[in-house]
Design an enzyme around this catalytic site. Structure first.
Site, PDB file in Angstrom:
ATOM      1  N   PRO A  56       0.825  -1.166  -0.549  1.00 27.52           N
ATOM      2  CA  PRO A  56      -0.135   0.243   0.110  1.00 27.52           C
ATOM      3  C   PRO A  56       0.735   1.239   0.085  1.00 27.52           C
ATOM      4  O   PRO A  56       0.488   1.932  -0.671  1.00 27.52           O
ATOM      5  CB  PRO A  56      -1.088  -0.381   1.049  1.00 27.52           C
ATOM      6  CG  PRO A  56       0.023  -1.570   1.852  1.00 27.52           C
ATOM      7  CD  PRO A  56       0.973  -1.730   0.672  1.00 27.52           C
ATOM      8  N   HIS A  80      22.137   6.648 -22.344  1.00 22.18           N
ATOM      9  CA  HIS A  80      21.452   8.160 -22.554  1.00 22.18           C
ATOM     10  C   HIS A  80      20.732   8.089 -23.191  1.00 22.18           C
ATOM     11  O   HIS A  80      20.264   7.780 -24.281  1.00 22.18           O
ATOM     12  CB  HIS A  80      22.789   8.511 -22.626  1.00 22.18           C
ATOM     13  CG  HIS A  80      23.027  10.238 -23.334  1.00 22.18           C
ATOM     14  ND1 HIS A  80      22.773  11.219 -22.035  1.00 22.18           N
ATOM     15  CD2 HIS A  80      22.624  11.488 -24.192  1.00 22.18           C
ATOM     16  CE1 HIS A  80      22.958  12.558 -22.636  1.00 22.18           C
ATOM     17  NE2 HIS A  80      22.990  12.900 -22.972  1.00 22.18           N
TER      18      HIS A  80
END
Length: 499
Positions: A66, A472
């Site tokens: 949760p 990248h």
């Protein structure tokens, strides 16, 4: 000669596990693979507010699951705000619906509870929703929620009872405050909230409550995230403060009073300074206590079988094979003395224990270099030693710290949180600059840390990091280009995503 009289009475089970959390269930399912007769006893003592939950333990019901889902709710709010800068015409009146979120979260948890019960049944593991208490050697009493008692015997026992939140022991704490055990199923929006504590539970809850738009204050007795790298902890605190979370430092509550009942009501909190006689008071709708957790070991009859515990903490000392001082009784998870309180650690320990007991394995749980993540608004992933621990272990002159700030490309368009994300590796100079500590503060820190944890297990060095080509443009590539050492005092600010 009548041999039958000399035979010992057979046990009801090969293994009885006390506690149906992640560790206990993992051990049960693994032991069942070897055709062993296994029983799991699981019982949730209701919170002072009456909150209870199903099979699966803390992580599934009132912990990791949760917590991560509500953290995601907060991140989506931020994504909505960012989306305007990317051309999405989102109306300004986007509101968060607490009841809808908790209903969705609880529905998911309910499906997991059911899944665990089905898995145990399929593996022929007996499950009883009953409170287990040792009554004598190899014997345990199981009491269900109607008070009906049964006695079972087993050749071996595994204690996997976990921990529950600690209360302050001040007037009004149990009557008016909630804990993380209550928060995730709270049927109403908590409103203006005071979070008491500086644990990861405290900061994670404060973070997502603020992230969905609530007024949040954190009351801290001393330092943030005790046991974690303090450099990282302070950066987390600074980021939370910059994003509107208020901190009251070096104060502890001494009394909580109800001003008005309701959902939420109104509470008055009186707090005292930890270093003077000053007292302050404030008004809040909800007070969430997150000051630590206590091991559930004191009311399970350990004294009846002679299992030793640390009287101060309730934790159980065990051998490298998770064996207590009583040879047929084992323990795993958060209740172990000096071990990490993490779900995957309990699961690993439970599985490996069952394999050693019944599968002829000799593999022990490795408690070193375990990765973890704190799901604060800016996530913090770490593996290995904190900077402080490394200095303590190897000496300051033998520790090199390489670090840098970084700015995720996705955040450049909305122009937010420049030079708030941070990467750091702690290296042991004497051991070929082996990376002994890995720390990252930024989005998806858990995803980033998981892969590097495998590298640390394999003995990663700084040279190997440097020779790795980065992907990248992603956040994790910063670890392939770290060149500035902390002791040099060099500039580590980044002007863009490409450094």
């Amino acid at each position: 000669m009548n041999g039958s009289k000399d035979l010992p009475e057979p046990y009801d089970y090969d293994l009885i596990i006390i506690g149906g959390g992640s560790g206990g269930l993992a051990a049960a399912k693994e032991a069942a693979k070897y055709d062993k007769k296994v029983m799991v006893l699981d019982f949730v003592t209701p919170t002072p507010l009456g909150t209870r939950w199903g099979l699966g333990g803390t992580c599934v019901n009132v912990g990791c699951i949760p917590k991560k889902l509500m953290h995601q709710a907060a991140l989506l709010g931020q994504a909505l705000r960012d989306s305007r800068n990317y051309g999405w015409n989102v109306e300004e009146t986007v509101k968060h619906d607490w009841e809808r979120m908790t209903e969705a979260v609880q529905n998911h948890i309910g499906s997991l509870n059911w899944g665990y019960r089905v898995a145990l049944r399929e593996k022929k593991v007996t499950y009883e929703n009953a409170y287990g208490e040792f009554v004598g050697p190899h014997r345990i009493k199981a009491t269900n929620n109607k008070g009906k008692e049964k006695i079972y015997s087993a050749e071996r026992f595994l204690i996997a009872t976990g921990e529950r939140p600690r209360y302050l022991g001040i007037p009004g704490d149990k009557e008016y405050c909630i804990s993380s055990d209550d928060l995730f199923s709270l049927p109403y929006c908590p409103g203006k909230t005071l979070v008491v504590g500086a644990s990861y539970v405290a900061l994670e809850c404060a973070g997502f409550l603020a992230g969905i738009g609530l007024d949040v204050t954190v009351m801290v007795r001393s330092i943030l995230l005790r046991g974690f790298d303090q450099d990282m902890a302070n950066k987390i605190g600074e980021h939370m403060q910059e994003h509107g979370i208020k901190f009251i430092r070096q104060f502890v509550p001494i009394k909580v009073e109800q001003i008005e009942a309701g959902t939420p009501g109104r509470l008055r909190v009186i707090a005292k300074s930890t270093d003077s006689d000053q007292t302050i008071e404030g008004e809040y709708n909800t007070v969430l206590l997150a000051i630590g957790r206590d091991a559930c070991t004191r009311k399970i009859g350990l004294e009846n079988v002679g299992v030793k515990i640390n009287e101060k903490t309730g934790k159980i000392p065990v051998t490298e094979e998770e064996q207590t001082n009583v040879p047929y009784i084992y323990a795993i998870g958060d209740i172990l003395e000096g071990k990490l309180e993490l779900t995957p650690v309990a699961i690993q320990a439970g599985r490996l224990l069952a394999q050693r007991l019944y599968g002829g394995s000799t593999v022990k749980c490795d408690y070193e270099n375990v990765p973890t993540t704190v799901f604060t608004p800016l996530e913090y992933g770490s593996c290995g030693l904190s900077e402080e621990k490394a200095v303590e272990k190897f000496g300051e002159e033998n520790v090199e710290v390489y670090h840098s700030y970084f700015w995720p490309l996705e955040w450049t368009i909305p122009s937010r949180d420049n030079n708030k994300c941070y990467a750091k590796v702690v290296c042991n100079i004497k051991d070929n600059e082996r990376v002994v500590g890995f720390h990252v503060l930024g989005p998806n820190a858990g995803e980033v840390t998981q892969g590097f944890a495998a590298a640390l297990k394999c003995g990663l060095t700084k040279d190997q990091l440097d020779s790795t080509i980065g992907i990248h443009p992603v956040c994790a590539e910063v670890f392939t280009t770290l060149s500035v050492t902390k002791r040099s005092g060099g500039n580590i600010l980044q002007t863009g995503c490409u450094g």
